[in-house]
Design a protein around this motif. Sequence first.
Motif, short mmCIF file in Angstrom:
data_model
loop_
_atom_site.label_atom_id
_atom_site.label_comp_id
_atom_site.label_asym_id
_atom_site.label_seq_id
_atom_site.Cartn_x
_atom_site.Cartn_y
_atom_site.Cartn_z
N ALA A 179 -8.13 -42.12 2.18
CA ALA A 179 -8.38 -42.39 0.75
C ALA A 179 -10.50 -41.95 0.89
CB ALA A 179 -8.39 -43.56 0.40
N LYS A 180 -10.50 -41.15 -0.50
CA LYS A 180 -12.34 -41.02 -0.14
C LYS A 180 -12.50 -41.67 -1.26
CE LYS A 180 -15.81 -37.61 -0.94
NZ LYS A 180 -16.12 -38.03 -1.95
N ASP A 181 -14.24 -42.57 -1.45
CA ASP A 181 -13.88 -43.73 -3.65
C ASP A 181 -12.74 -44.43 -3.55
OD1 ASP A 181 -16.87 -42.31 -2.80
OD2 ASP A 181 -16.61 -41.09 -3.69
N TRP A 182 -11.98 -44.67 -3.05
CA TRP A 182 -10.97 -44.89 -4.04
C TRP A 182 -10.81 -45.94 -4.95
CZ3 TRP A 182 -8.29 -49.60 -3.37
CH2 TRP A 182 -8.32 -50.96 -2.50
N ILE A 209 2.91 -47.09 -0.69
CA ILE A 209 2.15 -46.87 -2.39
C ILE A 209 2.57 -46.03 -3.31
CG2 ILE A 209 0.15 -46.03 -3.67
CD1 ILE A 209 -2.18 -46.67 -0.55
N GLU A 210 2.87 -46.60 -4.32
CA GLU A 210 3.75 -45.94 -5.39
C GLU A 210 2.91 -44.16 -5.63
OE1 GLU A 210 6.73 -46.32 -7.00
OE2 GLU A 210 6.26 -48.85 -6.38
N GLN A 211 3.36 -43.44 -5.93
CA GLN A 211 3.42 -42.22 -5.81
C GLN A 211 2.37 -41.89 -7.16
OE1 GLN A 211 4.26 -39.81 -3.71
NE2 GLN A 211 2.39 -38.06 -4.38
N SER A 212 2.48 -42.33 -7.85
CA SER A 212 1.74 -42.10 -9.97
C SER A 212 0.37 -43.19 -8.61
CB SER A 212 1.80 -43.48 -10.12
OG SER A 212 2.32 -44.79 -9.92
N VAL A 213 0.04 -43.87 -7.93
CA VAL A 213 -0.94 -44.58 -7.55
C VAL A 213 -1.59 -43.14 -6.57
CG1 VAL A 213 -2.68 -45.73 -6.55
CG2 VAL A 213 -0.92 -46.52 -8.33
N CYS A 214 -0.93 -43.09 -5.52
CA CYS A 214 -1.52 -41.86 -4.33
C CYS A 214 -2.53 -40.30 -5.10
CB CYS A 214 -0.27 -41.44 -3.77
SG CYS A 214 -0.05 -42.89 -3.20
N ASP A 215 -1.44 -40.31 -6.03
CA ASP A 215 -1.37 -38.92 -6.99
C ASP A 215 -3.31 -38.68 -6.90
OD1 ASP A 215 0.41 -37.63 -6.97
OD2 ASP A 215 1.81 -37.97 -7.90
N GLN A 216 -3.43 -40.14 -6.85
CA GLN A 216 -5.18 -40.28 -8.59
C GLN A 216 -6.38 -40.06 -6.96
OE1 GLN A 216 -5.05 -43.04 -11.61
NE2 GLN A 216 -2.92 -43.54 -10.96
N LEU A 217 -6.24 -39.85 -5.53
CA LEU A 217 -6.85 -40.70 -4.60
C LEU A 217 -6.76 -39.17 -4.07
CD1 LEU A 217 -4.76 -43.24 -3.03
CD2 LEU A 217 -6.91 -43.47 -4.07
#
Length: 292
Positions: A179-182, A209-217
């Motif tokens: 993940a870039k600049d996570w 990791i929960e999908q809703s968090v992954c979607d922000q990465l």
Amino acid sequence: MKWLLFFVFSLQVCAHAFQEKRDQLERDGYVWIKHFYSPEQVRLLQKWADEVHDSAQSLSFLSQHSGQSLQHLAKIFPGALIVVPEAENPNQICRAEDMLSCFPMLHHFIYGTITGYLNALVETPYTLFKDKINFKWPGGGAFLPHQDFPAYAHFSQEHITAMVAIDAATIENGCLYVAKDWKQSLAKDASLQGWVLPYQEGGPAHGSIEQSVCDQLTWIPIEAEPGDLLFFDSFLPHYSQPNRSDKPRRAMFFTHNPLKEGDHRSAYYHAKREDPDNPVFHFATPTKARTK
Ligand SMILES: O=C(O)CCC(=O)C(=O)O
């Protein structure tokens, strides 16, 4: 005199490059060092990877012909590799662990190259905690997005893993993504507390990791060449896709923790050999565990 000036100048350039890598690791959670190993060293590592696989296959053969599970063999042969098959294909070896106990020359080689370099890079003594090779043969499964921290936190609180590419890693054969600049990406998410991200507990996606968090990465593929090295900390979200090519994507992983937090290697492998199906040892991996 000219030579002396050139020497001092070269030293300064090296110190500057080192500082840049140190800053990158601290800021981004990872640093990618291309061509860390020479072509001769890469050949040595590839030979060790072949030997580890031969040894893992012998154990798998012994398991099939003795009726004893691989988990049981890992428990009764503390000096042998811990071998874990792919969840979707029990005849294919996903990973082998505790290689360094079984291959002392590889242990010396890693200690002399990676551990030494890491200590100089972070200016703190680190010790080897765990090691593994993920083979990811053609058809090998995905590692879901995860942080390593929750899987190691019961032993120590800080970890740096060195991934060494044994084969060329490509998007097709399932290279690692980081993940870039996570931290910046998630800074505005008020639902998060600290840097351990919410993850699934139990079920086939245990540890992911929960999908809703992954979607922000935003994810960057690490298309590493053999002999490249990637240092990353245990908070860095990472994942990899299945191997959809006809080429293997082998990579070795050497996890270290600061010596000031103790030397936990023996305790870790003792715990793992005693209870190999514990889901904590199968965090977001394409392998089977008690609740997966
Ligand atoms: O080998 C890979 O692609 C991912 C490795 C990983 O994240 C792990 O073993 O926890």
